[in-house]
Design an enzyme around this catalytic site. Structure first.
Site, short mmCIF file in Angstrom:
data_model
loop_
_atom_site.label_atom_id
_atom_site.label_comp_id
_atom_site.label_asym_id
_atom_site.label_seq_id
_atom_site.Cartn_x
_atom_site.Cartn_y
_atom_site.Cartn_z
N LYS A 243 0.93 -1.19 0.14
CA LYS A 243 -0.06 -0.05 0.04
C LYS A 243 0.99 1.29 0.14
O LYS A 243 2.11 1.29 0.27
CB LYS A 243 -0.92 0.00 1.22
CG LYS A 243 -2.16 -1.03 0.85
CD LYS A 243 -3.47 -0.72 1.88
CE LYS A 243 -4.25 -1.91 1.23
NZ LYS A 243 -5.48 -2.45 2.11
N ARG A 278 -3.50 -10.35 4.54
CA ARG A 278 -3.92 -10.34 3.06
C ARG A 278 -2.76 -9.69 2.47
O ARG A 278 -2.30 -8.54 2.56
CB ARG A 278 -5.16 -9.31 3.01
CG ARG A 278 -5.57 -9.51 1.26
CD ARG A 278 -6.96 -8.58 1.63
NE ARG A 278 -7.31 -8.63 0.19
CZ ARG A 278 -7.02 -7.68 -0.75
NH1 ARG A 278 -6.13 -6.99 -0.59
NH2 ARG A 278 -7.83 -7.68 -2.10
#
Ligand code: HH2
Length: 302
Positions: A243, A278
């Site tokens: 991210k 994840r």
């Protein structure tokens, strides 16, 4: 069956003991007190921030899913709509066209459970009929009024993720008076919504939603204070993989060069209480997780 392997459901080993925390997904039951689960990400989309376009074709997505199984993934999460900041919403028909053939084929070839990353009840419904065994809803059951009832009807585990705003506007200067308290209150309300619709308590998984209406500082505070969210009493899934906060902290690296930063974030997640991570880079993060799990075990925590 040795430690660390998934237990087949309804065998004597799967009987709950006081120290085990079992999560049944499809044909597998995982003991969360043993190790952190690794969820591999497949974005069957042309525009995802991290791997956009790579797995848009059915064959490429299925092949990557099987590769992730070999690399040690415990769950494969398939999404057909990008939730990157500013992403445009797509129709249910388009989303179905992207994910259903991949789910059908992948679930024929592996019994590693497949999760459907969607906020549309109709997509979740068709995905489960095609073989998916879990719902991952980035709107925390609030994007589609039918989602909670659908999850209850299929009796599958559901990930309730916190988001502030929508993918279109969530990164427009998000503000909180008290970050962790607000996330916890929001998640608690979604849990109430799920339970009222008939979702079983043991099917609920919570996620603070890294990057979903959060600044760099918010993301770091969440990672540092995960234990307070886990104290809500549900398994915790966290998705820091590749991210933008990792790119920012590493001098602006692009998503495909954020693997080391992701490893650091995954370690922090595990040491601070995550039960499921994840990730895109499954092989690397399974190794990271085994080391972080060993350290967590020394601290005497489950
Ligand atoms: N992050 C993304 C998508 N789905 N689901 C959960 N539960 N938690 C997350 O943190 C999460 C999620 C965004 O990452 P990615 O799937 O790689 O990108 P995109 O949404 O652009 O497809």
């Amino acid at each position: 069956m040795h430690k660390g392997q998934p237990l087949p459901f309804s065998t004597p080993q799967s009987v709950t003991t006081s120290s085990s925390r079992l999560l049944a997904i499809g044909r597998r039951t995982y003991d969360l007190s043993e190790r952190t689960l690794v969820m591999g990400i497949i974005n069957a989309t042309p525009d995802s921030f991290s791997d956009g376009g790579l797995f848009h074709s059915r064959q490429a997505a299925v092949a990557r899913g099987l590769e992730m199984v070999d690399e040690g993934a415990d769950i494969i999460d398939i999404g057909g709509e990008s939730t990157r900041p500013g992403a445009d919403a797509i129709s249910a028909d388009e989303e179905l066209e992207r994910v259903i053939p991949v789910i059908e084929q992948l679930t024929r070839l592996t019994d590693v459970p497949v999760s459907i990353d969607t906020s549309k009840a109709v997509v979740a419904d068709e995905a489960i009929k095609a073989g998916a065994a879990m719902i991952n809803d980035v709107t925390g059951l609030r994007g589609d009024a039918g989602m909670a009832v659908l999850a209850a009807r299929h009796d599958v585990p559901v990930v309730i993720m916190h988001i502030k705003g929508t993918p279109r506007d969530m990164q427009h200067a998000p503000r909180y008076d008290s970050l962790i308290k607000e996330i916890c209150t929001w998640l608690r309300e979604s849990v109430e919504l799920a339970l009222a619709a008939g979702v079983r308590q043991k099917s609920i998984i919570l996620d603070p939603g890294i990057g979903f209406g959060k600044t760099l500082e918010h993301n770091l505070e969440i990672l540092a204070r995960l234990g307070e969210i886990r104290a809500l009493g549900y398994p915790l899934l966290v998705g820091p993989s590749r991210k933008s906060f990792i790119g920012t902290l590493t001098g602006g690296l692009p998503p495909d060069q954020r693997v080391e930063g992701t490893a650091a974030a995954v370690t922090a997640c595990i040491l601070n209480g995550a039960d499921i991570v994840r990730v895109h880079d499954v092989r690397a993060m399974v190794r990271v997780a085994r080391v972080a799990d060993a350290i967590r075990r020394v601290r005497g925590e489950e």
